[in-house]
Scaffold this active site. Structure first.
Site, PDB file in Angstrom:
ATOM      1  N   ARG A 128       5.035  11.018  -2.394  1.00 37.13           N
ATOM      2  CA  ARG A 128       4.728  10.605  -1.021  1.00 37.13           C
ATOM      3  C   ARG A 128       5.955  10.816  -0.126  1.00 37.13           C
ATOM      4  NH1 ARG A 128       4.794   4.407   1.134  1.00 37.13           N
ATOM      5  NH2 ARG A 128       4.064   4.868   3.218  1.00 37.13           N
ATOM      6  N   TYR A 132      11.148   8.852   1.322  1.00 39.01           N
ATOM      7  CA  TYR A 132      11.159   7.845   0.262  1.00 39.01           C
ATOM      8  C   TYR A 132      11.814   8.324  -1.035  1.00 39.01           C
ATOM      9  CZ  TYR A 132       7.912   5.611   3.466  1.00 39.01           C
ATOM     10  OH  TYR A 132       7.346   5.042   4.586  1.00 39.01           O
ATOM     11  N   ASN A 189       8.098  -5.671  -1.077  1.00 39.78           N
ATOM     12  CA  ASN A 189       7.973  -4.508  -0.194  1.00 39.78           C
ATOM     13  C   ASN A 189       6.507  -4.431   0.188  1.00 39.78           C
ATOM     14  OD1 ASN A 189       7.871  -2.161   1.216  1.00 39.78           O
ATOM     15  ND2 ASN A 189       8.977  -0.918  -0.312  1.00 39.78           N
ATOM     16  N   ARG A 227      13.081   4.008  12.495  1.00 40.83           N
ATOM     17  CA  ARG A 227      11.919   4.911  12.489  1.00 40.83           C
ATOM     18  C   ARG A 227      11.032   4.633  13.710  1.00 40.83           C
ATOM     19  NH1 ARG A 227       9.337   4.704   6.728  1.00 40.83           N
ATOM     20  NH2 ARG A 227       8.182   6.469   7.614  1.00 40.83           N
ATOM     21  N   PRO A 283       0.792  -1.234   0.000  1.00 39.08           N
ATOM     22  CA  PRO A 283       0.000   0.000   0.000  1.00 39.08           C
ATOM     23  C   PRO A 283       0.823   1.283   0.000  1.00 39.08           C
ATOM     24  CG  PRO A 283      -0.086  -1.080   2.152  1.00 39.08           C
ATOM     25  CD  PRO A 283       0.560  -2.045   1.200  1.00 39.08           C
ATOM     26  N   ASN A 284       0.324   2.216  -0.777  1.00 42.91           N
ATOM     27  CA  ASN A 284       0.835   3.586  -0.884  1.00 42.91           C
ATOM     28  C   ASN A 284       2.108   3.713  -1.717  1.00 42.91           C
ATOM     29  OD1 ASN A 284      -1.236   4.753   0.888  1.00 42.91           O
ATOM     30  ND2 ASN A 284      -0.207   3.587   2.503  1.00 42.91           N
ATOM     31  N   HIS A 321      12.774  -2.726   1.644  1.00 47.92           N
ATOM     32  CA  HIS A 321      12.249  -1.423   2.051  1.00 47.92           C
ATOM     33  C   HIS A 321      13.155  -0.316   1.534  1.00 47.92           C
ATOM     34  CE1 HIS A 321       9.398  -3.320   4.734  1.00 47.92           C
ATOM     35  NE2 HIS A 321      10.372  -4.038   5.228  1.00 47.92           N
ATOM     36  N   GLU A 367      12.639  -9.538   1.654  1.00 48.09           N
ATOM     37  CA  GLU A 367      11.955  -8.346   2.179  1.00 48.09           C
ATOM     38  C   GLU A 367      12.743  -7.110   1.733  1.00 48.09           C
ATOM     39  OE1 GLU A 367      12.313  -8.004   6.425  1.00 48.09           O
ATOM     40  OE2 GLU A 367      10.676  -6.544   6.556  1.00 48.09           O
ATOM     41  N   ALA A 425       3.256  -0.977   4.741  1.00 44.30           N
ATOM     42  CA  ALA A 425       2.753  -1.019   6.119  1.00 44.30           C
ATOM     43  C   ALA A 425       2.302  -2.413   6.547  1.00 44.30           C
ATOM     44  CB  ALA A 425       1.614  -0.020   6.281  1.00 44.30           C
TER      45      ALA A 425
HETATM   46  C1  DQA Z   1       8.360   0.978   3.613  1.00 44.13           C
HETATM   47  C2  DQA Z   1       8.510   1.128   5.131  1.00 44.13           C
HETATM   48  C3  DQA Z   1       7.190   0.871   5.826  1.00 44.13           C
HETATM   49  O1  DQA Z   1       7.344   1.047   7.227  1.00 44.13           O
HETATM   50  C4  DQA Z   1       6.136   1.852   5.339  1.00 44.13           C
HETATM   51  O2  DQA Z   1       4.890   1.537   5.909  1.00 44.13           O
HETATM   52  C5  DQA Z   1       6.046   1.934   3.861  1.00 44.13           C
HETATM   53  C6  DQA Z   1       7.264   1.875   3.067  1.00 44.13           C
HETATM   54  C7  DQA Z   1       9.667   1.345   2.876  1.00 44.13           C
HETATM   55  O3  DQA Z   1       9.808   0.926   1.720  1.00 44.13           O
HETATM   56  O4  DQA Z   1      10.511   2.043   3.423  1.00 44.13           O
HETATM   57  O5  DQA Z   1       4.972   2.130   3.315  1.00 44.13           O
HETATM   58  O6  DQA Z   1       8.060  -0.379   3.325  1.00 44.13           O
END
Ligand code: DQA
Length: 144
Positions: free
Chosen positions: A19, A24, A74, A107, A11-12, A100, A98, A77
């Protein structure tokens, strides 16, 4: 044809570029996907993003059914909330890395727990878009 590598975004991540750029960066998801295509060469990539948890579960199952070489995930959240994703990763034999952009461990405390990381073969985080490229290189080098 070699086995596909699935690159799944949660998501997002569709809003990357605008964003929270201080966290990011300014690259869009398409920018990142384009760099992955270049690095992958002849390795087929399945590049996908969804805002829906169950869709990620379905795509992990699909990766298994398609005999994928690996999944770069990725989960955004959902990383920190989703037992369904943990179970899905454990239910398949395809190695999941995984990924990110940021380093969640540095964080907010609620980002320190990773259900995805509990089952992932490796984690690459905190390198911005480079996290994806490093993860794909791990696959290419046979490290997962
Ligand atoms: C994320 C880190 C997550 O904590 C966050 O919710 C994201 C992006 C990252 O790529 O840094 O949406 O996965």
């Amino acid at each position: 044809m070699s086995k596909p590598v699935y690159v799944l975004g949660g998501p997002n991540l569709n809003l990357l570029g605008s964003r929270e750029p201080e966290i990011y960066g300014r690259d869009t998801l398409e920018d990142i996907h384009q760099r992955l295509r270049t690095l992958a060469g002849s390795t087929p990539l399945e590049l996908r993003q969804t805002n829906h948890e169950g869709m990620l579960v379905d795509w992990l199952h699909e990766a298994q059914a398609q005999g994928a070489r690996a999944v770069l995930l990725n989960a955004a959240a959902y990383t920190h909330t989703s037992i369904a994703l943990l179970d899905a990763i454990k239910a398949i034999t395809v190695p999941v890395i995984e990924v990110h952009l940021s380093d969640p461990k540095t964080r907010e405390a609620f980002r320190h727990l990773s259900y995805v990381g509990m089952a992932a073969a490796a984690t690459v985080e905190g390198l911005g878009p480079q996290s994806y490229l490093v993860a794909l290189e791990k696959v290419a080098r046979g490290e997962v």
